[in-house]
Design a protein around this motif. Structure first.
Motif, PDB file in Angstrom:
ATOM      1  N   GLU A  85       0.855  -1.235  -0.065  1.00 15.41           N
ATOM      2  CA  GLU A  85       0.019   0.013  -0.001  1.00 15.41           C
ATOM      3  C   GLU A  85       0.906   1.164   0.160  1.00 15.41           C
ATOM      4  O   GLU A  85       0.369   2.285  -0.569  1.00 15.41           O
ATOM      5  N   GLU A  86       2.173   1.289   0.436  1.00 15.94           N
ATOM      6  CA  GLU A  86       2.765   2.419   0.543  1.00 15.94           C
ATOM      7  C   GLU A  86       3.514   2.586  -0.624  1.00 15.94           C
ATOM      8  O   GLU A  86       3.440   3.694  -1.262  1.00 15.94           O
ATOM      9  N   LEU A  87       3.994   1.279  -1.410  1.00 16.60           N
ATOM     10  CA  LEU A  87       4.359   1.644  -2.447  1.00 16.60           C
ATOM     11  C   LEU A  87       3.574   2.027  -3.713  1.00 16.60           C
ATOM     12  O   LEU A  87       4.109   2.466  -4.902  1.00 16.60           O
ATOM     13  N   LEU A  88       2.273   1.724  -3.424  1.00 19.06           N
ATOM     14  CA  LEU A  88       1.354   2.206  -4.666  1.00 19.06           C
ATOM     15  C   LEU A  88       1.412   3.598  -4.691  1.00 19.06           C
ATOM     16  O   LEU A  88       1.200   3.997  -6.093  1.00 19.06           O
ATOM     17  N   GLN A  89       1.651   4.329  -3.836  1.00 19.41           N
ATOM     18  CA  GLN A  89       1.446   5.842  -3.851  1.00 19.41           C
ATOM     19  C   GLN A  89       2.695   6.215  -4.835  1.00 19.41           C
ATOM     20  O   GLN A  89       2.566   6.788  -5.928  1.00 19.41           O
ATOM     21  N   GLU A  90       3.732   5.430  -4.670  1.00 18.83           N
ATOM     22  CA  GLU A  90       5.027   5.846  -5.226  1.00 18.83           C
ATOM     23  C   GLU A  90       5.004   5.501  -6.986  1.00 18.83           C
ATOM     24  O   GLU A  90       5.562   6.219  -7.659  1.00 18.83           O
ATOM     25  N   VAL A  91       4.312   4.335  -7.056  1.00 20.43           N
ATOM     26  CA  VAL A  91       4.036   3.705  -8.451  1.00 20.43           C
ATOM     27  C   VAL A  91       3.361   4.786  -9.286  1.00 20.43           C
ATOM     28  O   VAL A  91       3.529   5.081 -10.430  1.00 20.43           O
ATOM     29  N   PHE A  92       2.116   5.347  -8.799  1.00 16.86           N
ATOM     30  CA  PHE A  92       1.341   5.943  -9.462  1.00 16.86           C
ATOM     31  C   PHE A  92       2.025   7.735  -9.562  1.00 16.86           C
ATOM     32  O   PHE A  92       1.608   8.144 -10.614  1.00 16.86           O
ATOM     33  N   VAL A  93       2.770   8.003  -8.764  1.00 17.12           N
ATOM     34  CA  VAL A  93       3.383   9.272  -9.011  1.00 17.12           C
ATOM     35  C   VAL A  93       4.333   8.984  -9.955  1.00 17.12           C
ATOM     36  O   VAL A  93       4.568  10.009 -10.980  1.00 17.12           O
TER      37      VAL A  93
END
Lengths: 91, 194
Positions: free
Chosen positions: B51-59
């Protein structure tokens, strides 16, 4: 299929599966530059592996994540990265 | 915020490339986030980390939107490639933190174990199920090398070491597995449409 096409197919498969070495990648790029029709082979493999990787049952995403993403992007837009991005998209 | 008028993935990416981080990004996120989260969770084995990485992926997808090249693959392939790459970065970072222990391959590490989670969406489709079944029908040897390369990020040399096989055999199995996958997709498409 001639020898060069067979070699390209192998390199495309390794590339799509994420197993290609740097040397393999360079060789594949050279073959693609020489014969652009080979792009279709790469594309087919990439679409196949992507279909597999997107086959897991979708999960509910946390409610606040989209807002956090947009906030982070807004901060970047105002900074140096945002100015560079706009400059690149115009050129 | 009104909904983006198009759901065409390429149009959404083009709008993001032009700087739209509102409606286009929201529509793009709605289309792919749950799939990306499932992949990250599967690769990392940790829902919290995923879930934490999800943000980074979309950015990162938003940042890279101007470089998207439709001639090199579909939007979903691009999304998956970026997500996989970030998951592998996270796995390498974890390895550095906890030491480089010898990886013991067990069949099913990445794909075969399907534990049910309460947040699994009802939208798991026949397409998802058919694809997983198709993968399970692959030769076990081909499945093993694809799991190690794609989901564990191993090169053909590392796979050869792990499975104690000649590099040439690993390459042949990867090629055979990829050919099988490529050949299965149209069959699944036809079966689902029928």
């Amino acid at each position: 299929m001639n020898e060069e096409q067979e070699r390209a197919e192998l390199l495309a498969a390794l590339h799509a599966a994420g197993a290609a070495s740097e040397e393999d990648e360079r060789e594949l790029e050279a073959l693609l530059a020489a014969d652009p029709s080979l792009v279709e082979v790469v594309k087919d493999f990439q679409d196949s592996i992507a279909a597999l990787a997107s086959s897991f049952d979708p999960l509910e995403t946390p409610a606040k994540t989209l807002g956090k993403i947009q906030q982070q992007i807004a901060e970047e837009k105002g900074g140096l990265l945002g100015r560079l991005r706009r400059w690149f998209s115009k050129s | 915020m009104t909904e983006f008028r198009s759901k065409d993935p390429e149009e959404l990416v083009a709008a993001m490339a032009a700087g739209d981080s509102g409606r286009a990004l929201s529509a793009f996120y709605a289309q792919y986030a749950s799939t990306v989260l499932a992949l990250l969770t599967k690769m990392l084995g940790s829902p919290a980390e995923a879930e934490e990485l999800l943000q980074e992926v979309f950015v990162e997808l938003w940042r890279r939107a101007p470089q998207f090249d439709r001639t090199r693959g579909s939007v979903v392939a691009w999304v998956i490639t970026v997500a996989r790459s970030r998951a592998l970065d996270a796995l390498r970072a974890r390895k550095r933190r906890h030491g480089d222990r010898q990886f013991q391959y067990q069949e099913g590490d990445a794909l075969m174990t399907e534990r049910k989670r309460p947040d699994v969406m009802a939208s798991s489709t026949r397409w998802h199920q058919a694809l997983r079944q198709a993968f399970q029908r692959l030769d076990a040897e081909q499945r093993a090398v694809l799991e190690l390369s794609y989901f564990q990020g191993m090169s053909h040399g590392q796979i050869a070491d792990t499975l104690q096989l000649p590099v040439g055999t690993v390459k042949s199995r990867i090629l055979a597995g990829m050919r099988s996958l490529r050949n299965m997709l149209p069959i699944i498409h036809r079966a689902i449409k029928a």
